[in-house]
Design a protein around this motif. Structure first.
Motif, PDB file in Angstrom:
ATOM      1  N   TYR A   1       0.903  -1.239   0.101  1.00  0.00           N
ATOM      2  CA  TYR A   1       0.230  -0.064   0.022  1.00  0.00           C
ATOM      3  C   TYR A   1       0.806   1.336   0.113  1.00  0.00           C
ATOM      4  O   TYR A   1       0.329   2.118  -0.616  1.00  0.00           O
ATOM      5  N   GLU A   2       1.929   1.198   0.617  1.00  0.00           N
ATOM      6  CA  GLU A   2       2.847   2.375   0.742  1.00  0.00           C
ATOM      7  C   GLU A   2       3.521   2.568  -0.828  1.00  0.00           C
ATOM      8  O   GLU A   2       3.349   3.745  -1.037  1.00  0.00           O
TER       9      GLU A   2
ATOM     10  N   ARG B   1       1.017   6.713  -6.918  1.00  0.00           N
ATOM     11  CA  ARG B   1      -0.478   7.429  -7.254  1.00  0.00           C
ATOM     12  C   ARG B   1      -1.398   6.504  -7.753  1.00  0.00           C
ATOM     13  O   ARG B   1      -2.026   6.782  -8.947  1.00  0.00           O
ATOM     14  N   TYR B   2      -1.346   4.999  -7.268  1.00  0.00           N
ATOM     15  CA  TYR B   2      -2.170   4.260  -7.994  1.00  0.00           C
ATOM     16  C   TYR B   2      -3.571   4.599  -7.771  1.00  0.00           C
ATOM     17  O   TYR B   2      -3.868   5.238  -6.857  1.00  0.00           O
ATOM     18  N   LEU B   3      -4.784   4.265  -8.629  1.00  0.00           N
ATOM     19  CA  LEU B   3      -5.973   4.519  -8.255  1.00  0.00           C
ATOM     20  C   LEU B   3      -6.714   3.506  -7.445  1.00  0.00           C
ATOM     21  O   LEU B   3      -6.427   2.503  -7.237  1.00  0.00           O
ATOM     22  N   TRP B   4      -7.808   4.017  -6.778  1.00  0.00           N
ATOM     23  CA  TRP B   4      -8.368   2.989  -5.729  1.00  0.00           C
ATOM     24  C   TRP B   4      -9.874   2.801  -6.016  1.00  0.00           C
ATOM     25  O   TRP B   4     -10.638   2.927  -6.950  1.00  0.00           O
ATOM     26  N   HIS B   5     -10.163   1.442  -5.643  1.00  0.00           N
ATOM     27  CA  HIS B   5     -11.308   0.726  -5.741  1.00  0.00           C
ATOM     28  C   HIS B   5     -11.944   0.443  -7.018  1.00  0.00           C
ATOM     29  O   HIS B   5     -11.157  -0.085  -7.841  1.00  0.00           O
ATOM     30  N   GLU B   6     -13.347   0.376  -7.067  1.00  0.00           N
ATOM     31  CA  GLU B   6     -13.929   0.070  -8.477  1.00  0.00           C
ATOM     32  C   GLU B   6     -13.336   0.567  -9.669  1.00  0.00           C
ATOM     33  O   GLU B   6     -13.153  -0.373 -10.586  1.00  0.00           O
TER      34      GLU B   6
ATOM     35  N   VAL C   1      -5.799  -2.789 -10.362  1.00  0.00           N
ATOM     36  CA  VAL C   1      -5.800  -3.896  -9.783  1.00  0.00           C
ATOM     37  C   VAL C   1      -4.491  -4.513  -9.069  1.00  0.00           C
ATOM     38  O   VAL C   1      -3.660  -4.366 -10.033  1.00  0.00           O
ATOM     39  N   HIS C   2      -4.514  -5.127  -7.935  1.00  0.00           N
ATOM     40  CA  HIS C   2      -3.290  -5.639  -7.782  1.00  0.00           C
ATOM     41  C   HIS C   2      -3.350  -7.038  -7.221  1.00  0.00           C
ATOM     42  O   HIS C   2      -4.339  -7.600  -6.819  1.00  0.00           O
TER      43      HIS C   2
END
Length: 187
Positions: free
Chosen positions: A152-153, A159-164, A168-169
């Motif tokens: 997560y750090e 600056r990855y994008l979040w959720h829906e 994807v990781h």
């Protein structure tokens, strides 16, 4: 790619976001490299629960062919990687204490935590979840707290994008620091 309409009109409250990157071409490439896909039926609930609130119950079905494929893969030393947290909940709800998956259908209110651990699933593909989301416990159950923190750090730094609608990781066990053992998966 993975979402299909149900004949009776029932369905999910949200899109199967972890599967968004799977195009027909990507699935064909993965299959050509020996990756097998096992279908599940999922009616996902609303994933944006309040802080520390457990996920809502969700309807699922694990057909007999999927149970067989999962068990055969595990027996052959393969790894089962679920696509999405709901798929983890479905497979873990259909698994016994030894991780053997049986055909099952119904509603699951299972909350996967580090204490409970995972029994059938080795890893998962998922979006980045908010800092207080209960799904982080599931990710921690798979990878361990330290590996998840480092991941997560790195996501925040890049600056990855979040959720829906984000990135994807892939979450896998940190086997050096956190050997897989679903019966003693606490720190």
């Amino acid at each position: 790619m993975f979402a299909v309409p149900a004949p009776d009109g029932r369905g999910s409250a949200e899109m199967p976001s972890a599967a968004r990157p799977f195009t027909t071409a990507l699935v064909a490439e993965l299959v050509s490299r020996g990756v097998q896909f096992a279908p599940l039926s999922l009616d996902t609930g609303v994933a944006s629960a309040e802080t520390h609130e457990p996920p809502y119950p969700e309807r699922f079905a694990v057909p007999s062919t999927t149970a067989w494929l999962v068990n055969a893969a595990r027996a052959a030393g393969g790894r089962v990687v679920a696509v999405g947290t709901t798929a983890v909940r479905a497979l873990e709800s259909a698994a016994d204490a030894e991780g053997v998956v049986r055909p099952a259908a119904g509603w699951t209110d299972l909350v996967v935590t580090p204490r409970r651990g995972v029994r059938a699933v080795y890893g998962l593909l998922t979006g980045l979840h908010e800092p207080q989301a209960s799904h982080l416990l599931m990710l921690e159950a798979v990878a361990g707290r330290e590996a998840l923190r480092r991941g997560y750090e790195a996501a925040l730094e890049r600056r990855y994008l979040w959720h829906e609608f984000g990135d994807v990781h892939l979450i896998l066990p940190d086997e050096e620091r956190n050997p897989p053992d679903c019966f003693s998966n606490e720190w």
